[in-house]
Design a protein around this motif. Structure first.
Motif, PDB file in Angstrom:
ATOM      1  N   ASN A  59       0.980  -1.158   0.054  1.00 61.49           N
ATOM      2  CA  ASN A  59       0.046  -0.068   0.021  1.00 61.49           C
ATOM      3  C   ASN A  59       0.875   1.339   0.065  1.00 61.49           C
ATOM      4  O   ASN A  59       0.250   2.506   0.392  1.00 61.49           O
ATOM      5  CB  ASN A  59      -1.130   0.141   1.445  1.00 61.49           C
ATOM      6  CG  ASN A  59      -1.666  -1.149   1.324  1.00 61.49           C
ATOM      7  OD1 ASN A  59      -2.343  -1.734   0.162  1.00 61.49           O
ATOM      8  ND2 ASN A  59      -2.044  -1.751   2.403  1.00 61.49           N
ATOM      9  N   THR A 188       1.230   6.711  -1.520  1.00 60.89           N
ATOM     10  CA  THR A 188       0.178   5.444  -1.060  1.00 60.89           C
ATOM     11  C   THR A 188      -0.625   4.994  -2.454  1.00 60.89           C
ATOM     12  O   THR A 188      -1.360   4.297  -2.264  1.00 60.89           O
ATOM     13  CB  THR A 188      -0.616   5.927  -0.035  1.00 60.89           C
ATOM     14  OG1 THR A 188      -1.667   7.259  -0.367  1.00 60.89           O
ATOM     15  CG2 THR A 188      -0.045   6.223   1.370  1.00 60.89           C
ATOM     16  N   ARG A 191       2.599  -0.010  -4.886  1.00 60.73           N
ATOM     17  CA  ARG A 191       3.568  -0.743  -3.979  1.00 60.73           C
ATOM     18  C   ARG A 191       4.823   0.145  -3.988  1.00 60.73           C
ATOM     19  O   ARG A 191       5.151   0.471  -5.208  1.00 60.73           O
ATOM     20  CB  ARG A 191       3.570  -2.043  -4.594  1.00 60.73           C
ATOM     21  CG  ARG A 191       4.184  -2.893  -3.538  1.00 60.73           C
ATOM     22  CD  ARG A 191       4.344  -4.266  -4.021  1.00 60.73           C
ATOM     23  NE  ARG A 191       5.600  -4.561  -4.923  1.00 60.73           N
ATOM     24  CZ  ARG A 191       5.265  -5.620  -5.941  1.00 60.73           C
ATOM     25  NH1 ARG A 191       4.504  -6.647  -5.888  1.00 60.73           N
ATOM     26  NH2 ARG A 191       6.350  -5.770  -6.903  1.00 60.73           N
TER      27      ARG A 191
END
Length: 226
Positions: A59, A188, A191
């Motif tokens: 995330n 965010t 990845r």
């Protein structure tokens, strides 16, 4: 008589030398037996080095400026990862030990480590649950380096350098104390992959259980790393 006196002195010194090791290890016996450290692992105020061969944060990450208490207020980067997979970890801290009567016992090292996999894990494997898994990993670092770092993003959620430190996306990484109006990094949107992470830090928290295969906790005289 002199030899007997020296013998007693050595015995007492040996007993005192064992105190730092016993104190550091005693509280972690259960964790060592189970191969896991419970939720809310916290290291604060004592400078330490943290390293990992590969880190994958599915995330992404967030970062803000932060003030830590490390023998006085110091500015650090507070880096948050909502979820992280790590291929091995080493936490290395040193401390000078000075005991009453006995005196200065010099520098001691505490090492907490879980080795990387024999066959290096890929970011895809780490993101899908392999390796060490941690939730809400927050690191207060005065220096953070990596061989490479890839901060992926999406069209709808791009990486933002200069995002509000108290922004909603940054809060999803676990950072809840960002100062309104101050600088933040919001990565965010995808990845984040990090190779050869090395951080000089003053604090780290994990707001959830972390499983550490082949956990080793050791105390050594001098500055000796994992």
């Amino acid at each position: 008589m002199q030899n007997e006196t020296r013998g007693v002195t050595r015995w007492r010194r040996s007993a005192c030398l064992a105190i730092p090791a016993a104190a550091a290890i005693g509280g972690m016996v259960t964790a060592m037996m189970q191969g896991a450290l419970a939720a809310n692992l916290s290291l604060t105020s004592v400078p330490f080095k943290l390293s990992s061969k590969t880190v994958a944060a599915p995330n992404g990450i967030g970062a803000v400026m932060h003030t830590v208490d490390a023998g006085g207020a110091k500015t650090a980067a507070e880096v948050g990862l909502a979820k992280a997979g790590l291929d091995g970890i080493c936490v290395h801290a040193t401390q000078s030990v000075n005991l009453p009567v006995v005196g200065n016992l010099g520098t001691w090292s505490l090492n907490i480590s879980s080795p990387a996999a024999a066959t290096p894990l890929t970011p895809d494997q780490l993101a899908s649950g392999a390796g060490l898994q941690a939730n809400k990993l927050i690191l207060d670092a005065q220096s953070l380096k990596a061989a490479t770092a890839t901060l992926n993003a999406s069209d709808t959620t791009p990486n933002v350098i200069g995002a509000a430190a108290d922004g909603a996306n940054i809060k999803t990484t676990g950072i809840q104390d960002g100062t309104p109006g101050q600088f933040g990094l919001d990565a965010t949107g995808g990845r984040t992959d990090i190779k050869n992470l090395n951080a000089d830090a003053n604090g780290a928290t994990i707001a959830g259980a972390i499983t550490l295969p082949d956990l080793a906790i050791g105390v050594a005289h001098g500055d000796s790393g994992c």
